[in-house]
Design an enzyme around this catalytic site. Structure first.
Site: not given
Length: 566
Positions: A181, A467
């Site tokens: 990603r 996160d």
């Protein structure tokens, strides 16, 4: 060209020169022999070509985001685009899902750290998504070392010696499929300038990884064998069109078949849920599906409706998939993907094992199983886990409900989702807003930012893996409650969220953090700086688009003599 020593690294004479850059490229990050393996002249030339061809398209897309934000702030609501109705109603499908990634029932995600990569590839998951985005603090060291680590992983040579445990980590014979990603379109790379301006972060991530690794994936001599990617933070199909053009250019440069690159798009912004057919259509030769990026999606709900006081979120722990707007989003994603012949991936299980409390751990694991059972029965083809310890339990849930079938594309069409309306997708979330919710947001947000500033983008806090996405929820929810002077329920009954109250909460939660982690660790950390950044972000009159954009300059370190300039 840079002269090379016999081991493939730059010779001492070359090191004095810095990186051997392509024309128009200026590397301002620290020189490192390992990084020089990645930052070769030809690789940098490829990244520069991507930047030059697509930067104006990206700038236009970002301007369109600003215009949409202005409309929403003026009272408009996102919805389906009448101009692309023919795409939504058309009878078309994406390229067939390649056998290499047909089965993705459990995927694990994590940053591109060396030990993490090895453990994740060995974890028993079907896919490992190596993350340059929300799980990574984008320092120069992290980004470049991540590229080195991924190249070694693709080559099969990656290993890691844990000095403290006197243990060497290597890859097993059977490993997960690797997806990568890159960062979102909005993030710059301030350690690399191209033609005098910062590079687009995702084109650096994609370009370097693709250039060095595509050949290893394409030895199978056919389309659909990779490399594989996850694409984040899109808001409109025009952004998917840019990615499709990037993929086509990369494939042409490499001399590989169209459709060799495959990507899954994270539907993690509220505007994008109304663009799912259009996004798949733009990427139809390169798509392998969509993913419910549910934490960012909650963040995006608040951001999209920042000027709508009737859209206030309850405590973040109450905003789960049972909320109508979240359930509708998941159901429509499944229907859209299966109608177009690609995977519908479920969301993240953020829990981590509670090793010192078996009873609490069992309760948490049961919640994970219940959530994953909901996903597989709804029709999802796979799901995400944040920790290897969750994989066996999640795999068991999917195996018992899917059997030997690699996915549910043909068996779970979800035609009942065809009648979902804009109203369903925009339904106001229900729940209470409490003092403990305000405190938790503050405590988590400050600790995450402190870790991010010191190079860690994925942080275990209170038995959850936090996160950037979950930190964003904490930030924007605090901002929203302050902006509209929310009156708290429950333990804060009748208390109005004000700047004075928030100031006291920050002070008290900082003291709690110090008690929890210890004074020495607290004083050595970046907690005071993180508190300033997080407080500023929560109290600013106009909501900043991204927490990490504001904090980014704190981790940019220029070494202007680190690169040779042509």
């Amino acid at each position: 060209m840079m002269s090379l020593g016999t081991n493939g690294y730059a010779s001492p004479a070359a090191r004095k020169m810095g990186y051997d850059v392509a024309e128009g490229v200026d590397i301002r990050g620290r020189y490192d022999e390992e990084f020089a393996r990645i930052l070769t002249k030809d690789a940098l030339r490829f990244v520069a070509e991507l930047q030059r061809e697509f930067r104006n398209h990206v700038k236009y897309a970002m301007e369109c985001r600003k215009e949409a934000k202005m409309r929403y702030n003026a009272g408009a609501l996102p919805g389906f685009d009448p101009a692309t109705r023919c795409v939504r109603e058309g009878d078309w499908t994406c390229a067939a899902v390649p056998p290499a990634v047909a089965d993705r029932r459990v995927e694990i995600t994590g940053p591109v750290e060396r030990k993490m990569i090895i453990n994740a590839l060995n974890s028993g998951a079907k896919v490992f998504m190596a993350d340059f985005e929300d799980a990574l603090s984008p320092s120069w060291e992290n980004l470049m070392r991540g590229q080195v680590n991924l190249k070694d992983a693709v080559d099969g040579t990656i290993s890691f010696r844990d000095q403290a445990r006197n243990r060497v980590y290597k890859l097993n014979n059977q490993i997960a499929k690797l997806f990568v990603r890159p960062r979102g379109w909005h993030l710059p790379e301030a350690h690399m300038f191209i033609d005098g301006e910062p590079a687009i972060g995702c084109l650096v991530d994609f370009g370097l990884y693709f250039y060095h690794n595509y050949a290893a994936f394409c030895r199978n001599q056919g389309a659909g064998f990779g490399p594989f990617f996850y694409l984040p933070k899109m808001e409109h199909s025009r952004e998917a069109r840019i990615w499709n053009n990037v993929f086509e250019k990369a494939e042409k440069m490499a001399g590989i078949e169209n459709g060799s690159i495959r990507a899954t798009v994270l539907i993690e912004t509220l505007p994008a849920v109304f663009q799912m057919d259009e996004i798949l259509y733009e990427l139809r030769d390169h798509s392998v599906g969509l993913n419910c990026g549910r934490w960012d999606y909650i963040f995006s709900y608040v951001k999209t409706f920042q000027a709508h006081p009737d859209r206030l979120l309850p405590d973040r722990v109450q905003v789960g998939m049972t909320q109508q707007f979240m359930r509708s989003y998941s159901d429509l994603l499944i229907r859209t993907c299966h109608r177009r012949g690609v995977h519908a991936m479920g969301g993240m299980a953020a829990q981590i094992p509670i090793r010192d409390d078996p009873a609490a751990n069992e309760v948490a694991l049961e919640l994970v199983k219940k959530d994953k059972l909901r996903e597989v029965r709804a029709g999802h083809d796979g799901t995400w886990a944040a920790h290897p310890g969750l994989i066996p339990a999640i795999m068991e849930v999917f195996n018992s409900n899917m059997g030997n079938a690699p996915n549910q594309i043909q068996t779970m069409k979800r035609e009942d989702a065809a009648n979902l309306t804009e109203e369903d997708l925009l339904q106001r979330p229900r729940g209470v807003r409490t003092m403990e919710g305000l405190r938790l947001n503050t405590r988590v947000g400050i600790q995450y930012v402190a870790a991010w500033l010191t190079g860690t983008g994925s942080v275990p806090l209170y038995n959850l893996m936090e996160d950037a996405a979950t930190a964003e929820i904490s930030r924007v929810q605090n901002w929203q409650w302050l902006k509209y002077g929310v009156v708290l329920d429950g333990d804060g009954l009748g208390v109005k969220v004000s700047l004075d109250l928030f100031g006291r909460v920050v002070e008290e939660e900082m003291a709690r953090i110090e008690r929890e982690i210890g004074r020495e660790k607290f004083n050595k950390g970046m907690y005071k700086e993180a508190s300033k950044i997080f407080t500023r972000q929560c109290t600013t009159p106009m909501l900043d688009d991204f927490l990490t954009l504001d904090a980014y300059n704190n981790i940019v370190i220029h070494h202007p003599k680190g690169s040779s300039r042509l």
